[in-house]
Design an enzyme around this catalytic site. Structure first.
Site, PDB file in Angstrom:
ATOM      1  CG  PHE A 149      -0.261   0.440   2.492  1.00 27.29           C
ATOM      2  CD1 PHE A 149      -0.080   1.789   2.785  1.00 27.29           C
ATOM      3  CD2 PHE A 149       0.227  -0.489   3.406  1.00 27.29           C
ATOM      4  CE1 PHE A 149       0.574   2.188   3.952  1.00 27.29           C
ATOM      5  CE2 PHE A 149       0.878  -0.095   4.568  1.00 27.29           C
ATOM      6  CZ  PHE A 149       1.058   1.244   4.830  1.00 27.29           C
ATOM      7  CE  LYS A 173      -2.945  -8.664  -4.587  1.00 30.21           C
ATOM      8  NZ  LYS A 173      -3.331  -7.684  -3.542  1.00 30.21           N
ATOM      9  CD  GLU A 176      -5.376  -6.129   0.195  1.00 34.94           C
ATOM     10  OE1 GLU A 176      -4.435  -5.956  -0.602  1.00 34.94           O
ATOM     11  OE2 GLU A 176      -5.322  -6.934   1.141  1.00 34.94           O
ATOM     12  CB  SER A 226       4.634  -7.339   5.725  1.00 40.09           C
ATOM     13  OG  SER A 226       3.770  -8.345   5.272  1.00 40.09           O
ATOM     14  CB  CYS A 281      10.569  -0.276   2.842  1.00 37.69           C
ATOM     15  SG  CYS A 281      11.284   0.331   1.322  1.00 37.69           S
ATOM     16  CD  GLU A 381       8.611  -2.622   8.237  1.00 36.11           C
ATOM     17  OE1 GLU A 381       7.830  -3.564   8.035  1.00 36.11           O
ATOM     18  OE2 GLU A 381       9.193  -2.023   7.318  1.00 36.11           O
TER      19      GLU A 381
HETATM   20  P1  NAD Z   1       1.535  -6.603   2.995  1.00 33.90           P
HETATM   21  O1  NAD Z   1       2.550  -7.674   3.054  1.00 33.90           O
HETATM   22  O2  NAD Z   1       0.430  -6.623   3.990  1.00 33.90           O
HETATM   23  O3  NAD Z   1       0.822  -6.598   1.560  1.00 33.90           O
HETATM   24  C1  NAD Z   1       1.585  -6.616   0.372  1.00 33.90           C
HETATM   25  C2  NAD Z   1       0.812  -7.383  -0.701  1.00 33.90           C
HETATM   26  O4  NAD Z   1       0.650  -8.744  -0.277  1.00 33.90           O
HETATM   27  C3  NAD Z   1      -0.575  -6.823  -0.970  1.00 33.90           C
HETATM   28  O5  NAD Z   1      -0.794  -6.816  -2.359  1.00 33.90           O
HETATM   29  C4  NAD Z   1      -1.496  -7.795  -0.247  1.00 33.90           C
HETATM   30  O6  NAD Z   1      -2.733  -7.946  -0.887  1.00 33.90           O
HETATM   31  C5  NAD Z   1      -0.734  -9.106  -0.276  1.00 33.90           C
HETATM   32  N1  NAD Z   1      -0.985  -9.920   0.913  1.00 33.90           N
HETATM   33  C6  NAD Z   1      -1.310  -9.482   2.162  1.00 33.90           C
HETATM   34  N2  NAD Z   1      -1.447 -10.522   3.001  1.00 33.90           N
HETATM   35  C7  NAD Z   1      -1.204 -11.643   2.286  1.00 33.90           C
HETATM   36  C8  NAD Z   1      -1.177 -13.035   2.609  1.00 33.90           C
HETATM   37  N3  NAD Z   1      -1.427 -13.468   3.821  1.00 33.90           N
HETATM   38  N4  NAD Z   1      -0.884 -13.897   1.622  1.00 33.90           N
HETATM   39  C9  NAD Z   1      -0.605 -13.469   0.373  1.00 33.90           C
HETATM   40  N5  NAD Z   1      -0.617 -12.164   0.022  1.00 33.90           N
HETATM   41  C10 NAD Z   1      -0.907 -11.262   0.963  1.00 33.90           C
HETATM   42  O7  NAD Z   1       2.346  -5.219   3.041  1.00 33.90           O
HETATM   43  P2  NAD Z   1       1.768  -3.745   3.167  1.00 33.90           P
HETATM   44  O8  NAD Z   1       1.303  -3.522   4.567  1.00 33.90           O
HETATM   45  O9  NAD Z   1       0.864  -3.445   2.036  1.00 33.90           O
HETATM   46  O10 NAD Z   1       3.109  -2.903   2.922  1.00 33.90           O
HETATM   47  C11 NAD Z   1       3.984  -2.502   3.934  1.00 33.90           C
HETATM   48  C12 NAD Z   1       5.185  -3.405   4.017  1.00 33.90           C
HETATM   49  O11 NAD Z   1       5.886  -3.394   2.781  1.00 33.90           O
HETATM   50  C13 NAD Z   1       6.199  -2.956   5.052  1.00 33.90           C
HETATM   51  O12 NAD Z   1       6.672  -4.072   5.743  1.00 33.90           O
HETATM   52  C14 NAD Z   1       7.315  -2.332   4.226  1.00 33.90           C
HETATM   53  O13 NAD Z   1       8.581  -2.330   4.833  1.00 33.90           O
HETATM   54  C15 NAD Z   1       7.275  -3.199   3.023  1.00 33.90           C
HETATM   55  N6  NAD Z   1       7.910  -2.549   1.891  1.00 33.90           N
HETATM   56  C16 NAD Z   1       9.154  -2.979   1.516  1.00 33.90           C
HETATM   57  C17 NAD Z   1       9.814  -2.360   0.466  1.00 33.90           C
HETATM   58  C18 NAD Z   1      11.180  -2.808   0.045  1.00 33.90           C
HETATM   59  O14 NAD Z   1      11.619  -2.417  -1.008  1.00 33.90           O
HETATM   60  N7  NAD Z   1      11.875  -3.627   0.814  1.00 33.90           N
HETATM   61  C19 NAD Z   1       9.204  -1.303  -0.207  1.00 33.90           C
HETATM   62  C20 NAD Z   1       7.937  -0.888   0.205  1.00 33.90           C
HETATM   63  C21 NAD Z   1       7.293  -1.529   1.249  1.00 33.90           C
END
Ligand code: NAD
Length: 498
Positions: A149, A173, A176, A226, A281, A381
């Site tokens: 997000f 994808k 959401e 994450s 991040c 985090e």
């Molecule tokens: P998230 O992991 O909750 O969601 C990321 C994606 O995974 C979304 O599209 C979501 O629909 C999907 N998803 C969520 N739960 C899932 C599950 N159980 N099984 C399969 N898919 C699932 O992450 P977020 O909260 O949207 O984003 C924040 C996180 O992203 C933070 O931890 C941040 O550090 C990380 N991030 C990392 C970088 C990097 O380059 N390392 C860059 C940006 C964000």
């Protein structure tokens, strides 16, 4: 209510699903749209369309693919403010932050427009007498991207333009929680002349991700999100013999030496820790004060306390709300836990309010000192506007502390000493290092090179590495026989070999 469409086979279609996810404005928590949970049939149609489009798109001349990216870059720039406004409406980011999010994506599209040079292979003449070897870089097929997000413009743009410029087709994808920005990005991509079926957008959550992980026609998956989800995606995707890169969470340290420029340290610590509500991040979440630099802690706390969140078009707002009430609750729980663990709460961002927006997900700037590595606020985090300060005696101690942390996305050092900076840059086990720069995100001609727990895979995002991630190398070894050269007797034939 605005229903977010799917993009399949070059058409924007309304999903037939009976499951919809609310998209909210984090400053008010009003529902501004609904995203569909794509059905199995819709996802299969997306893959089929991407498979078919690949057969023709891979044959499109590389300079022509590059021209699509050039037109796309121009369109993104033309619509920069408009995209930023959409982005602000669903993330709560300030207008400046939202524009920055789009801009970092535009830079990747510029890089993708350079694809002919990026696709150059290697050649060696005479690997044996009369035999030459050369390599071509060819696309993989259907690739997919799963995005978080927190950067709904930049991160989709890390993925689909470069993958498609390499000759692949793509299924996106998006998160959401903010699907409107990626929808607009893909509309503009279509306007730039991307042929039908080259990119598809499906929406949903875990089930849709599982579909991508398991579908045999999808060759490579790029994930950002994450840690827990990243590990799951990396394991399941690679178990299914797919190529996977998974960018995950972080805990980024800034080491502050006593010879650093104090006013720079104070202003940079404020911006890097609570900017974008700490939902980056690469945010600095731990400040490591070496020796006497700890004397600056009260002034940093004072500067942080003056920072105010607010709505996207409030010019005085330093940052916006966090993404959801759940995220706010999680961050506030961590702040309470930090107090219970014995850290000193110098600035408390709980119970933050913004006039006129009583229902927003506001968290004020927060700072702890006396944080130790066994505390949960250090180990996790927090992904909110929270800075943890810790103290060590020497640069050596700082290095030990940073290197013992399981994450390795970004780090920085503030110092006036070239020798200290050189030692830190060389010995730190983190993939992106800033020297007097708090958030060292590489530009797209480099790659985004997080290490350790912040990244699973080997080839990183953008730069030359992403081209390798989205392609196969084919190496040809060729021999031609001089005896097969036709006798050159025509008027234009000037080559005569003995
Ligand atoms: P998230 O992991 O909750 O969601 C990321 C994606 O995974 C979304 O599209 C979501 O629909 C999907 N998803 C969520 N739960 C899932 C599950 N159980 N099984 C399969 N898919 C699932 O992450 P977020 O909260 O949207 O984003 C924040 C996180 O992203 C933070 O931890 C941040 O550090 C990380 N991030 C990392 C970088 C990097 O380059 N390392 C860059 C940006 C964000």
């Amino acid at each position: 209510m605005k229903k977010v469409p799917l993009f399949i086979g070059g058409e924007w279609v309304q999903s037939k699903t009976d499951r919809w996810i609310d998209v909210t404005n984090p400053a008010t928590n009003e529902v501004i749209a609904q995203a569909p949970v794509a059905t199995q049939e819709e996802m299969l149609a997306a893959v089929e369309s991407a498979k078919q489009a690949f057969l023709t798109w891979k044959e499109v001349a590389v300079p022509e693919r590059a021209r699509v990216m050039m037109r796309y870059q121009a369109l993104l720039k033309e619509h920069h403010d408009e995209i930023a406004e959409i982005l602000a409406s669903e993330t709560g980011k300030t207008f400046d932050d939202a524009k920055g999010d789009v801009w970092r994506g535009i830079e990747v599209v510029e890089h993708a427009a350079n694809v002919p040079s990026l696709l150059m292979g290697e050649t060696v003449e005479n690997v044996a007498r009369g035999i030459d070897s050369y390599s071509y870089i060819q696309p993989l097929g259907v690739c997919a991207g799963i995005t978080p997000f927190n950067f709904p413009a930049m991160i989709p743009l890390w993925m689909f333009p470069l993958a498609i410029a390499c000759g692949n087709t793509f299924i996106l994808k998006p998160s959401e929680q903010d699907p409107l920005t990626p929808t607009r990005l893909v509309e503009l991509f279509e306007q730039a002349g991307a042929p039908k079926g080259v990119v598809q957008v499906i929406h949903g959550g875990k089930d849709q991700v599982d579909f991508i992980l398991d579908n045999p026609d999808i060759k490579a998956i790029s994930f950002v999100g994450s840690v827990a989800v990243g590990q799951y995606i990396y394991r399941r995707g690679t178990e299914n013999m797919k190529r996977v890169q998974a960018f995950a969470g972080a805990k980024n340290h800034c080491v502050i030496m006593p010879d650093a420029n104090k006013s720079q340290v104070i202003s940079n610590m404020v911006g890097a820790s609570v900017g974008a509500a700490g939902q980056r991040c690469m945010a600095i979440s731990v400040a490591v004060f070496v020796g006497k630099s700890k004397e600056w802690i009260p002034e940093i706390a004072e500067a942080l306390a003056k920072v105010k969140p607010g709505v996207w078009n409030d010019k005085n707002a330093a940052y916006g709300p966090v993404i959801s009430p759940q995220a706010k609750q999680r961050i506030e729980n961590f702040i309470t836990q930090g107090v219970n663990e014995g850290a000193n709460l110098l600035v408390d961002g709980r119970n933050c309010t913004v006039d006129g927006y009583p229902n927003g997900n506001w968290v004020g700037p927060t700072m702890f000192s006396g944080v130790t590595t066994d505390m949960e606020i250090y180990k996790n985090e927090i992904f909110g506007p929270v800075l943890c300060a810790t103290e060590v005696d020497t640069l050596e101690d700082a290095l030990q502390l940073v290197n013992a942390n399981p994450y390795g996305n970004g780090t920085s050092i503030f110092t006036a000493s070239g020798a200290a900076a050189r030692k830190y840059q060389h010995e730190v086990e983190v993939g992106q290092v800033g020297i007097n720069i708090p958030i060292p995100v590489p530009l797209p001609f480099f790659s985004f090179t997080g290490w350790k727990g912040s990244f699973m895979g080997d080839l990183h995002a953008y730069g030359k590495q992403a081209v390798r991630f989205y392609s196969e190398t084919k190496t040809v070894t060729a021999r031609w026989f001089e005896s097969d050269i036709a006798d050159a007797s025509g008027p234009n034939m000037t080559i005569h070999l003995k």
